[in-house]
Design an enzyme around this catalytic site. Structure first.
Site, PDB file in Angstrom:
ATOM      1  N   THR A 240      -5.933  48.087   3.626  1.00 30.81           N
ATOM      2  CA  THR A 240      -5.830  47.772   2.209  1.00 30.81           C
ATOM      3  C   THR A 240      -4.966  48.832   1.536  1.00 30.81           C
ATOM      4  O   THR A 240      -4.447  49.750   2.191  1.00 30.81           O
ATOM      5  CB  THR A 240      -7.213  47.761   1.532  1.00 30.81           C
ATOM      6  OG1 THR A 240      -7.719  49.111   1.476  1.00 30.81           O
ATOM      7  CG2 THR A 240      -8.189  46.877   2.295  1.00 30.81           C
TER       8      THR A 240
ATOM      9  N   GLY B 110      -0.281  45.548  -0.464  1.00 34.45           N
ATOM     10  CA  GLY B 110      -0.869  46.435  -1.460  1.00 34.45           C
ATOM     11  C   GLY B 110      -0.604  47.897  -1.165  1.00 34.45           C
ATOM     12  O   GLY B 110      -0.328  48.696  -2.074  1.00 34.45           O
TER      13      GLY B 110
ATOM     14  N   SER C 188      -5.843  43.045  -7.769  1.00 36.39           N
ATOM     15  CA  SER C 188      -5.065  44.246  -8.098  1.00 36.39           C
ATOM     16  C   SER C 188      -5.379  44.769  -9.496  1.00 36.39           C
ATOM     17  O   SER C 188      -5.497  45.986  -9.700  1.00 36.39           O
ATOM     18  CB  SER C 188      -3.565  43.949  -7.981  1.00 36.39           C
ATOM     19  OG  SER C 188      -3.210  43.606  -6.666  1.00 36.39           O
TER      20      SER C 188
ATOM     21  N   LYS D 210       3.944  -6.228 -10.393  1.00 37.47           N
ATOM     22  CA  LYS D 210       5.067  -5.306 -10.597  1.00 37.47           C
ATOM     23  C   LYS D 210       6.358  -6.008 -10.195  1.00 37.47           C
ATOM     24  O   LYS D 210       6.390  -6.761  -9.228  1.00 37.47           O
ATOM     25  CB  LYS D 210       4.852  -4.025  -9.783  1.00 37.47           C
ATOM     26  CG  LYS D 210       3.636  -3.210 -10.260  1.00 37.47           C
ATOM     27  CD  LYS D 210       3.521  -1.884  -9.553  1.00 37.47           C
ATOM     28  CE  LYS D 210       3.307  -2.047  -8.063  1.00 37.47           C
ATOM     29  NZ  LYS D 210       2.098  -2.848  -7.731  1.00 37.47           N
TER      30      LYS D 210
ATOM     31  N   HIS E 211       8.778   3.262  -3.988  1.00 36.62           N
ATOM     32  CA  HIS E 211       8.758   2.877  -2.582  1.00 36.62           C
ATOM     33  C   HIS E 211       9.648   3.780  -1.737  1.00 36.62           C
ATOM     34  O   HIS E 211      10.118   3.383  -0.677  1.00 36.62           O
ATOM     35  CB  HIS E 211       9.204   1.416  -2.414  1.00 36.62           C
ATOM     36  CG  HIS E 211       8.302   0.447  -3.090  1.00 36.62           C
ATOM     37  ND1 HIS E 211       8.653  -0.180  -4.262  1.00 36.62           N
ATOM     38  CD2 HIS E 211       7.060   0.030  -2.778  1.00 36.62           C
ATOM     39  CE1 HIS E 211       7.660  -0.967  -4.643  1.00 36.62           C
ATOM     40  NE2 HIS E 211       6.684  -0.862  -3.760  1.00 36.62           N
TER      41      HIS E 211
ATOM     42  N   ASP F 258       6.871  -9.135  -4.381  1.00 35.19           N
ATOM     43  CA  ASP F 258       5.641  -9.349  -5.146  1.00 35.19           C
ATOM     44  C   ASP F 258       5.759 -10.585  -6.021  1.00 35.19           C
ATOM     45  O   ASP F 258       4.830 -11.400  -6.113  1.00 35.19           O
ATOM     46  CB  ASP F 258       5.348  -8.116  -6.010  1.00 35.19           C
ATOM     47  CG  ASP F 258       4.902  -6.919  -5.184  1.00 35.19           C
ATOM     48  OD1 ASP F 258       4.627  -7.106  -3.978  1.00 35.19           O
ATOM     49  OD2 ASP F 258       4.840  -5.810  -5.728  1.00 35.19           O
TER      50      ASP F 258
ATOM     51  N   ASP G 187       0.523  46.030   5.097  1.00 33.80           N
ATOM     52  CA  ASP G 187      -0.221  45.492   3.957  1.00 33.80           C
ATOM     53  C   ASP G 187       0.595  45.640   2.679  1.00 33.80           C
ATOM     54  O   ASP G 187       1.074  46.740   2.354  1.00 33.80           O
ATOM     55  CB  ASP G 187      -1.554  46.235   3.818  1.00 33.80           C
ATOM     56  CG  ASP G 187      -2.332  45.758   2.609  1.00 33.80           C
ATOM     57  OD1 ASP G 187      -2.806  44.615   2.634  1.00 33.80           O
ATOM     58  OD2 ASP G 187      -2.429  46.526   1.635  1.00 33.80           O
TER      59      ASP G 187
ATOM     60  N   SER H 247       0.848  -1.195   0.000  1.00 35.81           N
ATOM     61  CA  SER H 247       0.000   0.000   0.000  1.00 35.81           C
ATOM     62  C   SER H 247       0.883   1.244   0.000  1.00 35.81           C
ATOM     63  O   SER H 247       2.108   1.172   0.071  1.00 35.81           O
ATOM     64  CB  SER H 247      -0.913  -0.022   1.219  1.00 35.81           C
ATOM     65  OG  SER H 247      -1.813  -1.106   1.149  1.00 35.81           O
ATOM     66  N   GLY H 248       0.244   2.385  -0.091  1.00 34.22           N
ATOM     67  CA  GLY H 248       0.980   3.643  -0.184  1.00 34.22           C
ATOM     68  C   GLY H 248       1.052   4.190  -1.587  1.00 34.22           C
ATOM     69  O   GLY H 248       1.677   5.226  -1.815  1.00 34.22           O
TER      70      GLY H 248
END
Length: 568
Positions: A487, A551, A438, A106, A220, A111, A549, A56-57
């Site tokens: 702002t 801006g 903006s 695989k 893995h 496996d 800020d 798994s994973g």
């Protein structure tokens, strides 16, 4: 390492139960960590069972590919660990009828051993079984022959093709032959930008410095075959494609299916950038991409990076790739869009702007240096603005202002023949160049100021002051923000007010503008003491206090940049 798990020992089982809740056609096989497709028909009527799995994973593999038209069962080992022989055998018994089963494995030792032994045990019970090994990792081509290469993300394409062949009622030998043909015509290569972390582990299996990437990794968490400096997406894609094409001996005129696979922590944005590069690379080679997918189809937990798979295809293979399946994680589709652009509608002709009079030439000569000065200042401030916006916003202000700078430089001199026309052209340029908030704010302000100066060939200082005030009011109306909301207005409002008051009081333009710039700078710094009530920073509330800020700081930056270019 923080993870959303209960205990490492329960990770796989808890995950499978969560997966099964989302797929009514899937069930967990008893106490085994095996997902099977249901309902199971009578044994005599079952097609060849396609079974795969592994550690798994790698989600959504393998459980996400269980369903009619794909896998009959997914056998899920512990994280990055082969499932047991008994679990594989249980899956065979539960899903295979007289037509038998094909095990897609695989190419990892664990496996191969456990699936291979389970196949022998099943044959001893009278169940015909074929084993198909997928070894698609071309990164190892200079270090090992194909029989010793790893099986990685291209395996998902083999699942799909083999499952479709089974669903059509083909015999075991034919299904296995199709699976082996697909595996033999498949090549994959990956790249990691960093390691991954197993549940319960304190750190990742390996780490990469900011100036390193790992080419040719497995799935893995193991290291790749080469550690190198980072490359731009196009160049990195070229390296991966070159290796796959060379190993697979793909020639001009051949046809392929293309899979760009994420390794678990790669945004879809980046996968699509790689997809674009891969498609262009293959097109230049004269290799036709018939089907294409990008997404996370077989991951390595939370590893950042991707792999590219190429599968040589013909009409029969494409037909199997296109066949329907109920497997929840199969992305479907795959059709390639050969023409991705259409012409944008052109605006109605307004008549070209030309610099004809001496007055028009004079305005262009005066405005161009001022615009260049603003552009230079914004580019120089990119890192500062990015840092401020990262702390209290989404981090894009610096690059947005850099885009604005380039757009300002690109405004043609022909559009600068009067102040009103110059402001309108700037508004159009910024509207197109800057995404987010903006762009609309600056464009609206500039268009409002342009309308105020329309028809005035030589605006006075009071005309400019009034236009500035109208522009700032336009921003307030559009965004709904006011003074004190933290702002850009907290720099613009005091600047416009100071300029208008000074001009009305008879001060020179130079003096009035110096007062305006000082007021903007003071207002920008004062935003550090304000709790945001508008804009994205408002989501942070008091957590944004202490940070000016971005801006407002940007406003102070470009206002100051105009100072050397003003005349009394």
């Amino acid at each position: 390492m923080k993870k959303l798990i209960n205990t490492p020992a329960r990770v796989v089982r808890d995950m499978l139960e969560g997966m099964a809740r989302q797929a009514p056609h899937v069930a967990i096989l008893g106490d085994e960590n095996v997902l099977v497709s249901r309902p199971q028909s009578e044994a005599a009527d079952r097609p060849v069972a396609i079974i795969s799995g592994g550690g798994s994973g790698h989600e959504p593999a393998h459980g996400g590919y269980v369903g009619p038209g794909m896998l009959a069962a997914a056998v899920c080992g512990e994280v990055f660990t082969s499932p047991s022989t008994d679990a594989v055998l249980a899956a065979i018994r539960a899903t295979a009828g007289p037509r038998g089963a094909v095990l897609i494995v695989k190419n990892y030792t664990g496996d191969r051993l456990n699936f291979g032994l389970a196949a022998e045990l099943a044959r001893a019970e009278g169940i015909p079984v074929e084993v198909v090994i997928v070894a698609d990792d071309v990164a190892l081509r200079k270090h090992a022959d194909r029989s010793q290469r790893r099986g990685i993300a291209g395996t998902v394409l083999v699942h799909k093709i083999t499952g479709a062949a089974s669903a059509r009622g083909m015999a075991l030998d034919d299904v296995a032959r199709i699976a082996r043909h697909a595996a033999a015509n498949l090549g994959t290569m990956g790249v990691a930008l960093d390691g991954c972390t197993l549940p319960g582990a304190e750190r990742s299996g390996f780490t990469l410095a900011d100036d390193e990437i790992e080419l040719g990794l497995g799935i893995h968490g193991e290291k790749g075959v080469e550690r190198t400096a980072p490359l731009a997406a196009d160049a990195l894609t070229d390296v991966l494609i070159e290796n796959i094409v060379d190993d697979s001996a793909l020639k001009h005129g051949e046809r392929v299916a293309l899979l760009v696979n994420g390794l678990g922590a790669t945004p879809q944005m980046e996968l699509d950038i790689v997809m674009r590069a891969a498609f262009e690379n293959l097109a230049q080679r004269g290799i036709r991409v018939e089907r294409a997918w990008s997404g996370t189809l077989l991951s390595a937990l939370d590893m950042p990076g991707c792999s590219i798979s190429l599968l040589r295809v013909d009409d029969a293979t494409l037909d199997l790739l296109d066949a329907p399946t109920d497997a929840r994680a199969w992305p479907g589709g795959g059709a390639v869009n050969a023409a991705i652009r259409i012409d944008a509608p052109m605006p109605q002709a307004q008549g070209s702007v030309r610099v004809e009079s001496e007055s028009a030439h004079d305005w262009a000569r005066r405005i161009r240096p001022a615009l260049n000065g603003v552009a230079d200042a914004l580019i120089a401030s990119e890192s500062q603005l990015t840092d401020l916006d990262t702390q209290a916003g989404d981090g894009d202000l610096g690059i947005s202002m850099t885009r604005a700078a380039h757009a300002i430089r690109d405004v043609p001199d022909a559009a600068l023949s009067t102040p009103a026309e110059a402001l309108a052209a700037l508004g159009t340029a910024l509207r197109r160049a800057i995404a987010g908030s903006s762009g609309p704010f600056y464009a609206t302000a500039l268009m409002r100021a342009s309308r105020h100066l329309a028809g005035i060939d030589h605006p006075s200082a009071k005309d400019w002051a009034a236009a500035f005030t109208h522009a700032v009011q336009a921003i307030s109306e559009l965004g709904g923000a006011n003074a004190g909301d933290r702002t850009m207005l907290d720099a613009l409002l005091p600047a416009a007010s100071a300029f208008e008051e000074a001009v009305s009081g008879g001060r020179s333009v130079d003096d009035a503008w110096s007062l305006a710039v000082a007021a903007a700078q003071e207002g920008a710094q004062e935003t550090a003491n304000m709790t945001p009530r508008a804009g994205r920073a408002s989501y942070l509330g008091a957590r944004a206090v202490g940070i000016p800020d971005g801006g407002a700081v940007a406003v102070a930056c470009w206002l100051a940049a105009l100072t050397p270019h003003l005349r009394g």
